[in-house]
Design a protein around this motif. Structure first.
Motif, PDB file in Angstrom:
ATOM      1  N   PRO A  85       0.820  -1.227   0.000  1.00  0.00           N
ATOM      2  CA  PRO A  85       0.000   0.000   0.000  1.00  0.00           C
ATOM      3  C   PRO A  85       0.847   1.268   0.000  1.00  0.00           C
ATOM      4  O   PRO A  85       0.466   2.270  -0.615  1.00  0.00           O
ATOM      5  CB  PRO A  85      -0.818  -0.129   1.291  1.00  0.00           C
ATOM      6  CG  PRO A  85      -0.885  -1.592   1.561  1.00  0.00           C
ATOM      7  CD  PRO A  85       0.449  -2.118   1.122  1.00  0.00           C
ATOM      8  N   GLU A  88       2.016   2.033  -3.502  1.00  0.00           N
ATOM      9  CA  GLU A  88       0.936   2.677  -4.254  1.00  0.00           C
ATOM     10  C   GLU A  88       0.797   4.141  -3.861  1.00  0.00           C
ATOM     11  O   GLU A  88       0.550   5.012  -4.713  1.00  0.00           O
ATOM     12  CB  GLU A  88      -0.371   1.930  -4.022  1.00  0.00           C
ATOM     13  CG  GLU A  88      -0.349   0.491  -4.543  1.00  0.00           C
ATOM     14  CD  GLU A  88      -1.600  -0.280  -4.178  1.00  0.00           C
ATOM     15  OE1 GLU A  88      -2.474   0.306  -3.487  1.00  0.00           O
ATOM     16  OE2 GLU A  88      -1.714  -1.451  -4.573  1.00  0.00           O
ATOM     17  N   ALA A  89       0.956   4.429  -2.563  1.00  0.00           N
ATOM     18  CA  ALA A  89       0.860   5.808  -2.099  1.00  0.00           C
ATOM     19  C   ALA A  89       1.991   6.657  -2.670  1.00  0.00           C
ATOM     20  O   ALA A  89       1.781   7.813  -3.068  1.00  0.00           O
ATOM     21  CB  ALA A  89       0.896   5.843  -0.568  1.00  0.00           C
ATOM     22  N   ASP A  92       1.293   7.567  -6.251  1.00  0.00           N
ATOM     23  CA  ASP A  92       0.347   8.682  -6.381  1.00  0.00           C
ATOM     24  C   ASP A  92       1.068  10.018  -6.269  1.00  0.00           C
ATOM     25  O   ASP A  92       0.788  10.957  -7.032  1.00  0.00           O
ATOM     26  CB  ASP A  92      -0.728   8.599  -5.293  1.00  0.00           C
ATOM     27  CG  ASP A  92      -1.792   7.559  -5.602  1.00  0.00           C
ATOM     28  OD1 ASP A  92      -1.773   6.998  -6.720  1.00  0.00           O
ATOM     29  OD2 ASP A  92      -2.648   7.318  -4.728  1.00  0.00           O
ATOM     30  N   ARG A 192      -7.668  12.214   6.416  1.00  0.00           N
ATOM     31  CA  ARG A 192      -7.749  11.145   5.414  1.00  0.00           C
ATOM     32  C   ARG A 192      -9.023  11.276   4.579  1.00  0.00           C
ATOM     33  O   ARG A 192      -8.982  11.185   3.334  1.00  0.00           O
ATOM     34  CB  ARG A 192      -7.722   9.779   6.104  1.00  0.00           C
ATOM     35  CG  ARG A 192      -7.890   8.598   5.163  1.00  0.00           C
ATOM     36  CD  ARG A 192      -7.885   7.287   5.924  1.00  0.00           C
ATOM     37  NE  ARG A 192      -8.985   7.185   6.859  1.00  0.00           N
ATOM     38  CZ  ARG A 192     -10.237   6.804   6.538  1.00  0.00           C
ATOM     39  NH1 ARG A 192     -10.526   6.505   5.267  1.00  0.00           N
ATOM     40  NH2 ARG A 192     -11.170   6.723   7.448  1.00  0.00           N
ATOM     41  N   ARG A 196      -9.244  12.121   0.605  1.00  0.00           N
ATOM     42  CA  ARG A 196      -9.938  11.162  -0.264  1.00  0.00           C
ATOM     43  C   ARG A 196     -11.039  11.845  -1.057  1.00  0.00           C
ATOM     44  O   ARG A 196     -11.142  11.673  -2.287  1.00  0.00           O
ATOM     45  CB  ARG A 196     -10.529  10.039   0.576  1.00  0.00           C
ATOM     46  CG  ARG A 196     -11.248   8.964  -0.231  1.00  0.00           C
ATOM     47  CD  ARG A 196     -12.177   8.147   0.639  1.00  0.00           C
ATOM     48  NE  ARG A 196     -13.302   8.950   1.134  1.00  0.00           N
ATOM     49  CZ  ARG A 196     -14.213   8.499   1.991  1.00  0.00           C
ATOM     50  NH1 ARG A 196     -14.140   7.279   2.469  1.00  0.00           N
ATOM     51  NH2 ARG A 196     -15.204   9.297   2.382  1.00  0.00           N
ATOM     52  N   HIS A 203      -3.612  11.254  -0.071  1.00  0.00           N
ATOM     53  CA  HIS A 203      -4.651  10.456   0.568  1.00  0.00           C
ATOM     54  C   HIS A 203      -4.144   9.094   1.022  1.00  0.00           C
ATOM     55  O   HIS A 203      -4.319   8.691   2.182  1.00  0.00           O
ATOM     56  CB  HIS A 203      -5.844  10.280  -0.385  1.00  0.00           C
ATOM     57  CG  HIS A 203      -6.754   9.159  -0.005  1.00  0.00           C
ATOM     58  ND1 HIS A 203      -7.125   8.164  -0.883  1.00  0.00           N
ATOM     59  CD2 HIS A 203      -7.336   8.844   1.171  1.00  0.00           C
ATOM     60  CE1 HIS A 203      -7.902   7.296  -0.269  1.00  0.00           C
ATOM     61  NE2 HIS A 203      -8.061   7.679   0.981  1.00  0.00           N
ATOM     62  N   LYS A 204      -3.490   8.357   0.128  1.00  0.00           N
ATOM     63  CA  LYS A 204      -3.054   7.006   0.482  1.00  0.00           C
ATOM     64  C   LYS A 204      -1.914   7.022   1.497  1.00  0.00           C
ATOM     65  O   LYS A 204      -1.769   6.081   2.270  1.00  0.00           O
ATOM     66  CB  LYS A 204      -2.661   6.226  -0.775  1.00  0.00           C
ATOM     67  CG  LYS A 204      -3.859   5.862  -1.649  1.00  0.00           C
ATOM     68  CD  LYS A 204      -3.432   5.031  -2.854  1.00  0.00           C
ATOM     69  CE  LYS A 204      -4.639   4.692  -3.726  1.00  0.00           C
ATOM     70  NZ  LYS A 204      -4.226   3.913  -4.938  1.00  0.00           N
ATOM     71  N   GLU A 207      -3.653   7.322   4.692  1.00  0.00           N
ATOM     72  CA  GLU A 207      -4.319   6.041   4.914  1.00  0.00           C
ATOM     73  C   GLU A 207      -3.333   5.009   5.468  1.00  0.00           C
ATOM     74  O   GLU A 207      -3.677   4.240   6.379  1.00  0.00           O
ATOM     75  CB  GLU A 207      -4.935   5.551   3.608  1.00  0.00           C
ATOM     76  CG  GLU A 207      -5.816   4.332   3.743  1.00  0.00           C
ATOM     77  CD  GLU A 207      -6.553   4.037   2.451  1.00  0.00           C
ATOM     78  OE1 GLU A 207      -7.790   4.199   2.419  1.00  0.00           O
ATOM     79  OE2 GLU A 207      -5.882   3.666   1.460  1.00  0.00           O
ATOM     80  N   CYS A 208      -2.116   4.988   4.936  1.00  0.00           N
ATOM     81  CA  CYS A 208      -1.094   4.064   5.457  1.00  0.00           C
ATOM     82  C   CYS A 208      -0.762   4.377   6.909  1.00  0.00           C
ATOM     83  O   CYS A 208      -0.553   3.462   7.721  1.00  0.00           O
ATOM     84  CB  CYS A 208       0.172   4.157   4.609  1.00  0.00           C
ATOM     85  SG  CYS A 208       0.056   3.391   2.976  1.00  0.00           S
TER      86      CYS A 208
END
Length: 266
Positions: A85, A88-89, A92, A192, A196, A203-204, A207-208
């Motif tokens: 994850p 992926e963040a 982004d 967060r 989002r 955002h991610k 989130e992490c």
């Protein structure tokens, strides 16, 4: 690991070696006999969690070419510790950097994070707003830095500035830092949701951070409200009393006025 962090932030020798954290406690786990959420014992950060905090602390700073040049190394580090994850963040954020010339990327950062209260990186702003009670919250963060025994350079920021708290958690005292993040979990979750909803690059990352802490993330502001246990602020300055940023929080315990200043490096 420590060598990479030292190279990244110029803090040789300040990184702590993480140990496996405790099994997931509840949101309100604190040291026996204490009512201060900053005393919560969530265990030290795992290797993957330490990487999350350090990577996020770097990428959430004001954008420039030096940070952009670090992104491939940050991505590789996330891959090495198996934090998919986080990979992926990071992607982004990389896409955001590549979406426009650097001056435009920097201008959008100022607009979204410096000028807009909707995406504030100051944790106590979401909960105390511009109230007198906020000073007590800021003092609690200063006390955390002071108690660590490390000289803390705030770089002109308030002590609850999220990238600063994350850097402290990754490099200095992950146990104390994780407790402070969990104490301000409602702030993180509201940030967060705002990121989002506005489809912003960080955002991610946030989130992490939330996923690294005990307990499942709520999906609505109403659910986030249930994380808090104190009464609403008695005074607000410039904010509507129903503003979600005035969400009541687990209030840090008062500290003596002699602890209101933290040493800074010139």
């Amino acid at each position: 690991m420590a060598g990479f962090f030292s190279k990244l932030m110029g803090k040789a020798g300040s990184a702590t070696e993480p140990t496996p954290g405790a099994s997931a406690p509840s949101f309100d786990t604190v040291v026996p006999g204490s009512t201060d959420p900053f005393d919560a014992d969530l265990g030290q950060a795992t290797e993957g969690q330490q990487v999350i905090y350090q990577v996020a602390s770097v990428l959430m700073l004001y954008p420039d070419t030096e940070i952009q040049a670090l992104i491939p190394e940050l991505r590789q580090l996330a891959q090495e510790v198996g934090e998919t994850p986080l990979v992926e963040a990071i992607d982004d954020v990389a896409h955001w950097y590549e979406s426009a010339p650097m001056e435009d990327v920097a201008a959008s950062y100022v607009q979204e994070y410096d000028l807009s209260r909707r995406h504030s990186f100051h944790l106590s702003y979401w909960t105390e707003g511009d109230t007198r009670r906020r000073g007590e919250a800021l003092t609690r963060f200063k006390k955390m830095y002071r108690d660590s025994g490390m000289v803390t350079n705030l770089h002109g920021e308030l002590p609850d500035y999220l990238p600063l708290v994350l850097e402290f958690t990754a490099l200095v005292d992950s146990r104390a830092g994780r407790a402070s993040l969990q104490a301000y979990r409602p702030s993180l979750e509201l940030l967060r949701l705002a990121l989002r909803d506005d489809n912003l690059a960080f955002h991610k990352l946030v989130e992490c951070i939330c996923d690294s802490l005990p307990g499942e993330s709520p999906q609505t502001a109403q659910e986030i409200q249930k994380l808090a246990r104190a009464t609403p602020p008695a005074e607000s300055v410039g904010l509507d009393p129903t503003d979600p940023r005035l969400l009541p929080l687990l209030q840090p315990a008062p500290v003596p006025s002699s602890l209101t200043e933290v040493s800074t490096r010139s």
